[in-house]
Motif scaffolding. Structure first.
Motif, short mmCIF file in Angstrom:
data_model
loop_
_atom_site.label_atom_id
_atom_site.label_comp_id
_atom_site.label_asym_id
_atom_site.label_seq_id
_atom_site.Cartn_x
_atom_site.Cartn_y
_atom_site.Cartn_z
N PRO A 115 3.80 -1.33 -5.96
CA PRO A 115 4.57 -1.20 -4.72
C PRO A 115 3.92 -1.89 -3.53
O PRO A 115 4.62 -2.33 -2.61
N LYS A 116 2.59 -2.00 -3.53
CA LYS A 116 1.93 -2.70 -2.42
C LYS A 116 2.27 -4.19 -2.46
O LYS A 116 2.60 -4.80 -1.43
N VAL A 117 2.19 -4.78 -3.63
CA VAL A 117 2.52 -6.21 -3.77
C VAL A 117 3.99 -6.44 -3.44
O VAL A 117 4.36 -7.47 -2.88
N GLU A 118 4.84 -5.47 -3.78
CA GLU A 118 6.25 -5.58 -3.44
C GLU A 118 6.43 -5.68 -1.93
O GLU A 118 7.22 -6.49 -1.43
N SER A 119 5.67 -4.88 -1.18
CA SER A 119 5.72 -4.95 0.28
C SER A 119 5.17 -6.27 0.80
O SER A 119 5.71 -6.87 1.73
N LEU A 120 4.09 -6.74 0.20
CA LEU A 120 3.50 -8.01 0.62
C LEU A 120 4.48 -9.17 0.42
O LEU A 120 4.61 -10.05 1.28
N ALA A 121 5.17 -9.16 -0.71
CA ALA A 121 6.15 -10.21 -0.98
C ALA A 121 7.31 -10.15 0.01
O ALA A 121 7.83 -11.19 0.44
N ALA A 122 7.71 -8.93 0.39
CA ALA A 122 8.80 -8.79 1.36
C ALA A 122 8.39 -9.34 2.72
O ALA A 122 9.20 -9.97 3.41
#
Length: 402
Positions: A115-122
């Motif tokens: 989920p952290k990487v998901e936020s970073l990509a967003a």
């Protein structure tokens, strides 16, 4: 004869533990020494702050990033859910600092299991600058943080700069144990790894040119990994870039963390180290000062063994006290330092669990981790189970009242 050989073996292990501890302390003092004639290199930076929930001291943590002494930087915040309690805090800061280039992104398109990487990509879609800083929500920084970190990118071939961090604010037992471990064993280990040119990158602070991230596959390359920070560092080094550890120390706020939280966090970290650095993970217990001293004392029949226990426990307490003083300017309280040997003893069974168990609990989800910390979802997410239990309790109450 067997008893004598065991005493000799434990004595050698004790010597190794003392040596590695002293080397970690020396490495820490060297890595954080005051530098002179630093290059004045200040490229514009986009700062990525993935948020989830209201971390301890969140408002003060985020406020410190609005007060940075740096020419040009962009602040990006991201939350996955519309009802996240971090939203009003960020909204208040955006209203207080209208002149700051800052933005809150709500909602993350599906991207991977981390989920952290998901936020970073967003957040990456809103980036304005060619240098990015990944920063966790539980860190607090001083105004000169960016200047004393970005300057290392001026060195030819450097592709990533990271920072040491110091635990601050401890009140409850779990937070006390956490900060002693961060400021003692962890800080010394990170500094020693840097001195030995070993890859050791912690996602609390990662500064890198966007072109370097793109060269190693971008966020997509780590979207299903638990240790995205360390794997990014490994990929950066494999691609031929250098990694530097800034002398600037940032604060990791831990105030009212519980004992269970402390054990869960280090269970996760042990399992990461097992998957990414197995030889180092295997020998970690030989650096556990209190445990080695206790085993030596209980298995020996001489005063040397009991003297070794006193020396090893004393060294562990001294390390945690001196390094905390060096990193944050104040000693821990004496009653907190007395928990230092207990902390070492608590962590030993956690290490054994990591040796045989590949399950982790993280950000409200349960995963199994595989090679390179690849995540595999298992069962119903913890947040969903909690919500289901609340609904069941409410139904039971209504039925009882009816």
């Amino acid at each position: 004869m067997a008893m004598v050989n065991a005493n000799y073996l434990l004595g050698l292990i004790a010597i190794f533990a003392v040596t590695t501890t002293l080397f970690g302390m020396i490495s820490l003092f060297w890595a954080t020494r005051r530098r002179t004639k630093l290059p004045d290199f200040t490229p514009p930076i986009s700062i990525y702050k993935p948020l989830k929930g209201q971390d301890e001291g969140l408002e003060a943590n985020l406020r410190s990033f609005f007060a940075l002494d740096y020419p040009t930087y962009q602040l990006l915040f991201c939350v996955a859910d519309n009802d996240d309690p971090a939203i009003p805090i960020v909204g208040q800061l955006l209203a207080e600092y209208p002149e700051q280039d800052a933005q809150l992104i709500v909602g993350c398109p599906s991207f991977g299991l981390n989920p952290k990487v998901e936020s970073l990509a967003a957040m990456d879609r809103y980036r304005r600058h060619d240098t990015i800083l990944i920063s966790d929500s539980n860190v607090r920084v001083r105004p000169n943080y960016l200047r004393e970190t970005a300057c290392y990118l001026a060195e030819p071939g450097v592709g990533l700069v990271t920072n040491l961090f110091v635990g601050v604010g401890e009140v409850q037992t779990g937070a006390v144990l956490e900060n002693l471990e961060l400021n003692g064993f962890i800080a010394g280990g990170v500094a020693a790894a840097s001195l030995l040119r070993m890859t050791c990158v912690v996602g609390k602070s990662m500064l890198m040119p966007a072109r370097v991230l793109e060269a190693i596959g971008g966020f997509a390359a780590v979207r299903n990994l638990l240790a995205e920070d360390q794997v990014i560092g490994m990929r950066v080094r494999k691609a031929g870039y250098g990694i530097r550890l800034s002398h600037h120390v940032i604060e990791n706020v831990n105030q009212t963390r519980g004992f269970r939280w402390f054990l869960n966090r280090h269970s996760r970290w042990y399992k990461i180290r097992r998957r990414l650095a197995f030889p180092t993970f295997v020998i970690e217990p030989t650096a556990n000062l209190a445990t080695i001293g206790l085993v030596w004392a209980l298995s020996g029949e001489t005063h040397i063994a009991w003297g070794g226990l006193i020396v090893l426990v004393g060294l562990g307490i001294a390390r945690d006290a001196i390094q905390t003083r060096w990193l944050r300017g104040t000693f821990p309280r004496m009653r907190h330092l007395l928990l230092s040997p207990a902390k070492d003893l608590f962590l030993l069974p956690v290490w054994f669990d990591a040796l045989v168990n590949d399950r982790v609990q993280w950000r409200g989800h349960r995963f199994r981790i595989g090679r390179f910390t690849r995540l595999r979802a298992t069962g119903i997410p913890l947040t969903v189970r909690r919500r289901m239990r609340r609904v069941q309790r409410l139904r039971s109450q209504h039925e009882h009242e009816g």
